[in-house]
Design a protein around this motif. Structure first.
Motif, PDB file in Angstrom:
ATOM      1  N   ASP A 133       0.671  -1.212   0.013  1.00 41.72           N
ATOM      2  CA  ASP A 133       0.150  -0.086   0.055  1.00 41.72           C
ATOM      3  C   ASP A 133       0.897   1.251  -0.045  1.00 41.72           C
ATOM      4  O   ASP A 133       0.385   2.249  -0.639  1.00 41.72           O
ATOM      5  CB  ASP A 133      -0.941   0.090   1.344  1.00 41.72           C
ATOM      6  N   TYR A 134       1.840   1.281   0.832  1.00 44.50           N
ATOM      7  CA  TYR A 134       2.839   2.394   0.972  1.00 44.50           C
ATOM      8  C   TYR A 134       3.412   2.707  -0.419  1.00 44.50           C
ATOM      9  O   TYR A 134       3.242   3.965  -0.858  1.00 44.50           O
ATOM     10  CB  TYR A 134       3.762   2.315   2.104  1.00 44.50           C
TER      11      TYR A 134
ATOM     12  N   ALA B 199       0.697   4.140  -2.883  1.00 49.62           N
ATOM     13  CA  ALA B 199       0.573   5.537  -2.534  1.00 49.62           C
ATOM     14  C   ALA B 199       1.687   6.398  -3.061  1.00 49.62           C
ATOM     15  O   ALA B 199       1.714   7.609  -3.404  1.00 49.62           O
ATOM     16  CB  ALA B 199       0.380   5.702  -1.166  1.00 49.62           C
ATOM     17  N   ARG B 200       2.935   6.092  -2.859  1.00 47.50           N
ATOM     18  CA  ARG B 200       4.191   6.942  -3.031  1.00 47.50           C
ATOM     19  C   ARG B 200       4.204   7.153  -4.366  1.00 47.50           C
ATOM     20  O   ARG B 200       5.025   8.116  -4.923  1.00 47.50           O
ATOM     21  CB  ARG B 200       5.405   6.479  -2.255  1.00 47.50           C
TER      22      ARG B 200
ATOM     23  N   THR C 224       8.699   1.785   6.294  1.00 46.52           N
ATOM     24  CA  THR C 224       8.436   3.322   5.976  1.00 46.52           C
ATOM     25  C   THR C 224       9.127   4.202   6.764  1.00 46.52           C
ATOM     26  O   THR C 224       9.217   5.408   6.306  1.00 46.52           O
ATOM     27  CB  THR C 224       6.535   2.857   6.870  1.00 46.52           C
TER      28      THR C 224
ATOM     29  N   ARG D 218       0.020  11.531  -3.535  1.00 45.29           N
ATOM     30  CA  ARG D 218       0.311  10.643  -2.132  1.00 45.29           C
ATOM     31  C   ARG D 218      -0.878  10.792  -0.976  1.00 45.29           C
ATOM     32  O   ARG D 218      -1.403   9.589  -0.993  1.00 45.29           O
ATOM     33  CB  ARG D 218       1.575  10.982  -1.709  1.00 45.29           C
ATOM     34  N   GLU D 219      -1.313  11.886  -0.829  1.00 41.70           N
ATOM     35  CA  GLU D 219      -2.030  12.027   0.490  1.00 41.70           C
ATOM     36  C   GLU D 219      -3.428  11.246  -0.013  1.00 41.70           C
ATOM     37  O   GLU D 219      -4.005  10.618   0.688  1.00 41.70           O
ATOM     38  CB  GLU D 219      -2.291  13.422   0.790  1.00 41.70           C
TER      39      GLU D 219
ATOM     40  N   GLN E 218      -3.195   7.584  -0.049  1.00 41.54           N
ATOM     41  CA  GLN E 218      -2.987   6.870   1.152  1.00 41.54           C
ATOM     42  C   GLN E 218      -4.365   6.984   2.155  1.00 41.54           C
ATOM     43  O   GLN E 218      -4.597   5.957   2.627  1.00 41.54           O
ATOM     44  CB  GLN E 218      -1.982   7.715   2.148  1.00 41.54           C
TER      45      GLN E 218
END
Length: 385
Positions: free
Chosen positions: A311-312, A315-316, A345, A361-362, A365
């Motif tokens: 997931d991270y 999103a990035r 992370t 990104r935000e 996320q």
């Protein structure tokens, strides 16, 4: 035309020359492209445990970390579904252009957003093409000249016909590349293509061309002339080409010229990863697994990327392969330099990525945290599907 002397990589000379080293990076000359196409695969550093790294002497540790820096900076290209599909299309078009001289060869325009690996994918295809042609037809033409199956040129802002032809001459290091009219450069450029029996002409950063200005019309006409008269497939790479009118229809003369280019050109694209479907999530996971397998860090573990950071990383990177590989590369550099020897992370939060990825990104996320978006396939297991 007599082509320049034999290339350093084919004669074994000139490897220490500064310009040759720069050519390998810029691919702006034939020797640089040849080194890229014919060089063996980069040697992967040995996977050492922390205890083994600690036991290395100062010189050995310096060399080991240096080799890991180079390795992590060159983890790709990855055989993603997007690249595989693009290569299949490119082979279809290129091989179908093996026609008699009375038939116009179809051109290709790869039109996609930045960060999707367009140039990387095309260069990977060109590398395979170069090797295939050299293997099948040899390094020399029947006339005894050096064969250069691929020519790649990059456009800059406000490129006109003279600049475009001069870029081709620079690629071949033609002695007449410094002086002459636009017509002179054009004849020399096409002569170089014919003499070297070049089969693929790659024109990168086509969006820099001002298509609806006189310079753009001139180069567009030149593209059609090459397609009409010479045995070469044009592969154009750019961003927003459709919006810029490259494939436009219209009633006035200038629009008609561009429309003719569009009629003879097949538009291809590349898409970012999309985790809105089961197949998209599987493709994303398989890509993370492939990246994870290539990383050389002492504390790497199964599922480090594909499970704990799925997931991270989505999103990035917003699913863009370029943004993903930039983040992974920079993260690995920091992990080696600081002795952390893993990606998580905490480390990656301190690593900057490209501006476009950071802007998205935000929102991503929040969607992933709330469960509105899921990046992992259901029931996925570490280091597998």
């Amino acid at each position: 035309m007599t082509m320049p002397d034999r290339s350093p990589s084919r004669t074994g000379a000139g490897h220490g020359d500064l310009r040759s080293r720069l050519d390998r990076l810029t691919l702006s000359r034939k020797e640089g492209f040849q080194r890229f196409a014919e060089s063996p695969a980069r040697l992967r550093p040995e996977q050492l445990a922390r205890s083994q790294i600690k036991s290395l002497g100062e010189a050995a540790l310096t060399e080991y970390n240096r080799s890991r820096r180079g390795w992590h900076a060159n983890l790709g290209p990855l055989w993603t579904p997007q690249m595989k599909a693009l290569h299949e299309d490119l082979w279809d078009i290129f091989d179908s252009n093996d026609q008699d001289c009375d038939k116009v060869k179809g051109g290709i325009a790869l039109d996609a957003f930045p960060g999707l690996g367009k140039t990387t994918a095309v260069l990977s295809f060109a590398r395979k093409l170069h090797r295939r042609v050299i293997r099948e037809e040899g390094e020399l033409t029947d006339a005894g000249q050096e064969r250069w199956p691929v020519c790649r040129v990059g456009l800059t802002a406000n490129t006109g016909m003279r600049d475009f032809n001069r870029a081709i001459l620079e690629y071949y290091e033609h002695p007449g590349r410094f002086r002459g009219t636009a017509a002179d450069f054009g004849y020399r450029a096409l002569d170089s293509i014919l003499t070297a029996e070049t089969r693929l002409l790659i024109v990168d950063d086509l969006h820099f061309l001002r298509w609806r200005h006189q310079a753009g019309i001139e180069v567009s006409n030149h593209f059609k002339y090459i397609a009409n008269e010479f045995p070469v497939t044009l592969l154009l790479i750019g961003v927003g080409l459709e919006e810029r009118g490259v494939f436009s229809e219209g009633s006035d003369y200038r629009a008609a010229i561009l429309a003719q280019t569009g009629r003879r050109t097949t538009r291809l694209d590349m898409a970012p990863f999309n985790v809105n479907s089961a197949q998209g999530r599987l493709d994303w996971r398989n890509t993370l697994l492939a990246v994870e397998e290539r990383i050389v860090l002492a504390d790497k573990y199964a599922g480090m990327l594909a499970d704990d950071l799925s997931d991270y990383l989505f999103a990035r990177s917003s699913g863009h392969i370029g943004s993903l590989m930039t983040l992974i590369n920079r993260g690995c550099q920091r992990a080696v330099r600081t002795g952390v020897e893993r990606l998580d992370t905490v480390l990656l939060d301190n690593v900057k990525n490209d501006a476009a990825a950071e802007r998205a990104r935000e929102e991503l996320q929040q969607a992933l945290a709330s469960g509105r978006l899921v990046s992992r396939p259901q029931g996925a297991a570490a280091w597998g599907n």
